[in-house]
Design a protein around this motif. Sequence first.
Motif, mmCIF file in Angstrom:
data_model
loop_
_atom_site.group_PDB
_atom_site.id
_atom_site.type_symbol
_atom_site.label_atom_id
_atom_site.label_comp_id
_atom_site.label_asym_id
_atom_site.label_seq_id
_atom_site.Cartn_x
_atom_site.Cartn_y
_atom_site.Cartn_z
ATOM 1 N N LEU A 167 0.828 -1.203 0.000
ATOM 2 C CA LEU A 167 0.000 0.000 0.000
ATOM 3 C C LEU A 167 0.861 1.250 0.000
ATOM 4 N N ALA A 168 1.931 1.232 0.840
ATOM 5 C CA ALA A 168 2.806 2.403 0.920
ATOM 6 C C ALA A 168 3.515 2.651 -0.397
ATOM 7 N N ALA A 169 3.706 1.601 -1.181
ATOM 8 C CA ALA A 169 4.417 1.750 -2.444
ATOM 9 C C ALA A 169 3.493 2.198 -3.571
ATOM 10 N N THR A 170 2.185 2.325 -3.303
ATOM 11 C CA THR A 170 1.222 2.737 -4.320
ATOM 12 C C THR A 170 0.998 4.239 -4.212
ATOM 13 N N PRO A 171 1.513 5.043 -5.142
ATOM 14 C CA PRO A 171 1.422 6.496 -5.010
ATOM 15 C C PRO A 171 0.010 7.018 -4.834
ATOM 16 N N ALA A 172 -0.944 6.504 -5.612
ATOM 17 C CA ALA A 172 -2.296 7.036 -5.553
ATOM 18 C C ALA A 172 -2.917 6.858 -4.169
ATOM 19 N N ALA A 173 -2.467 5.838 -3.435
ATOM 20 C CA ALA A 173 -3.026 5.556 -2.118
ATOM 21 C C ALA A 173 -2.234 6.194 -0.995
ATOM 22 N N THR A 174 -1.154 6.874 -1.327
ATOM 23 C CA THR A 174 -0.246 7.400 -0.318
ATOM 24 C C THR A 174 -0.114 8.910 -0.449
ATOM 25 N N PRO A 175 -0.284 9.662 0.632
ATOM 26 C CA PRO A 175 -0.005 11.102 0.573
ATOM 27 C C PRO A 175 1.489 11.328 0.356
ATOM 28 N N VAL A 176 1.831 12.489 -0.150
ATOM 29 C CA VAL A 176 3.233 12.862 -0.280
ATOM 30 C C VAL A 176 3.426 14.229 0.358
ATOM 31 N N ILE A 177 4.513 14.361 1.118
ATOM 32 C CA ILE A 177 4.872 15.621 1.751
ATOM 33 C C ILE A 177 6.044 16.215 0.983
ATOM 34 N N VAL A 178 5.877 17.438 0.500
ATOM 35 C CA VAL A 178 6.942 18.149 -0.199
ATOM 36 C C VAL A 178 7.557 19.145 0.780
ATOM 37 N N VAL A 179 8.847 18.990 1.053
ATOM 38 C CA VAL A 179 9.534 19.769 2.086
ATOM 39 C C VAL A 179 10.254 20.955 1.449
ATOM 40 N N ALA A 180 9.942 22.163 1.952
ATOM 41 C CA ALA A 180 10.589 23.391 1.481
ATOM 42 C C ALA A 180 11.493 23.910 2.604
ATOM 43 N N HIS A 181 12.802 23.829 2.403
ATOM 44 C CA HIS A 181 13.759 24.151 3.455
ATOM 45 C C HIS A 181 13.905 25.656 3.664
ATOM 46 N N GLY A 182 14.637 26.022 4.689
ATOM 47 C CA GLY A 182 14.892 27.417 4.991
ATOM 48 C C GLY A 182 16.067 27.975 4.208
ATOM 49 N N PHE A 183 16.274 29.285 4.321
ATOM 50 C CA PHE A 183 17.380 29.972 3.652
ATOM 51 C C PHE A 183 18.708 29.376 4.120
ATOM 52 N N THR A 184 19.604 29.117 3.187
ATOM 53 C CA THR A 184 20.922 28.467 3.333
ATOM 54 C C THR A 184 20.813 26.963 3.554
ATOM 55 N N GLY A 185 19.617 26.401 3.469
ATOM 56 C CA GLY A 185 19.471 24.952 3.571
ATOM 57 C C GLY A 185 19.639 24.285 2.223
ATOM 58 N N SER A 186 19.355 22.992 2.179
ATOM 59 C CA SER A 186 19.373 22.235 0.924
ATOM 60 C C SER A 186 18.837 20.845 1.202
ATOM 61 N N ALA A 187 18.617 20.092 0.141
ATOM 62 C CA ALA A 187 18.111 18.725 0.290
ATOM 63 C C ALA A 187 19.074 17.836 1.050
ATOM 64 N N ASP A 188 20.360 18.180 1.068
ATOM 65 C CA ASP A 188 21.381 17.357 1.721
ATOM 66 C C ASP A 188 21.600 17.688 3.192
ATOM 67 N N ARG A 189 21.072 18.807 3.669
ATOM 68 C CA ARG A 189 21.379 19.242 5.033
ATOM 69 C C ARG A 189 20.808 18.256 6.068
ATOM 70 N N PRO A 190 21.553 18.018 7.146
ATOM 71 C CA PRO A 190 21.116 17.023 8.141
ATOM 72 C C PRO A 190 19.713 17.260 8.682
ATOM 73 N N ALA A 191 19.338 18.506 8.959
ATOM 74 C CA ALA A 191 18.003 18.768 9.503
ATOM 75 C C ALA A 191 16.911 18.422 8.499
ATOM 76 N N VAL A 192 17.175 18.654 7.214
ATOM 77 C CA VAL A 192 16.208 18.312 6.172
ATOM 78 C C VAL A 192 16.111 16.804 6.016
ATOM 79 N N ARG A 193 17.265 16.119 6.049
ATOM 80 C CA ARG A 193 17.252 14.664 5.948
ATOM 81 C C ARG A 193 16.514 14.050 7.135
ATOM 82 N N ARG A 194 16.706 14.614 8.326
ATOM 83 C CA ARG A 194 16.012 14.088 9.504
ATOM 84 C C ARG A 194 14.501 14.265 9.359
#
Length: 316
Positions: free
Chosen positions: A56-83
């Motif tokens: 079920l979790a692997a079925t996109p239509a049945a699973t919500p998705v959260i899109v994360v928008a980081h803060g200034f000077t952040g990035s997708a790789d930053r530890p707080a974003v990964r956490r």
Amino acid sequence: MSSVSEGRFRGSSVPLLTPPPRFATLLTDDGVPVEAVYEPCTAGFGAPGDRAAGALAATPAATPVIVVAHGFTGSADRPAVRRAARVFAQRAAVITFSFRGHGRSGGRSTVGDREVLDLAAAVAWARRLGHTRVVTVGFSMGGSVVLRHGALYTAEPVAGGAESAAGVTPVRVPEREGRIRRTGAHSDAVVSVSAPARWYYRGTAPMRRLHWVVTRPSGRLVGRYGFRTRIATEDWNPVPLSPVASVPLIAPTPLLLVHGDRDPYFPLDHPRMLAEAAGPGGAELWVERGMGHAENAADDALLARIADWATGTPPA
């Protein structure tokens, strides 16, 4: 949008127990390449005898998705974003990305203006992957971006505006925004954490330092080499819709505002102003005791509560 596979975040010794991430380079409406990472929901994976939950979790239509928008000077790789992504992935699929001028994305940061196009590209990607419920969660600068995105993008065509063959519709905002948005890039719920209510705020020492980084040549050098953030030199023209002016336009989309009572950047009048602008029942406000600022201050328990709200709130 173009998508390019990459090899980052790999090397796990248990690849069969958790779904692998997917990497992409997204192209924004103004042509900026943005790095993004998609991680399927981990609920049910690795649990003995729980294959149904994993499927079920692997079925996109049945699973919500959260899109994360980081803060200034952040990035997708930053530890707080990964956490944050790891906590959110226990309840939903997750997309993290780096705003323009941050991480491996192209362009230069406009500190909350054109970044709305970066978020829209990530939301549109989530829908192309098959997700029918998309929730945006933004921190600090990202918190202001998710508010503007919620105001600028709508699932319904604007009254009196004809949709083109390319699927482009005018948006329900004042003319001074002066832009056209694609359909299919709207959010079904919005969470804004540690966001400002108004632009140009300099009422705290951290915000005065931030303005120095953004507005002075020497400050932008510090931003580039000290914080790995490339900052645009041009002033806003026109000034984008402010967070407090955006909030009334988000309804009926559910809105959650989260703010710490020890935020050194934005005192509590900011979230209270945003909540008031939303009107009665227009937003839920959580004032978190002892919390500082944005993703670095959000502990796992708060992130889990945010994910529960994001996945449990019915679409507007």
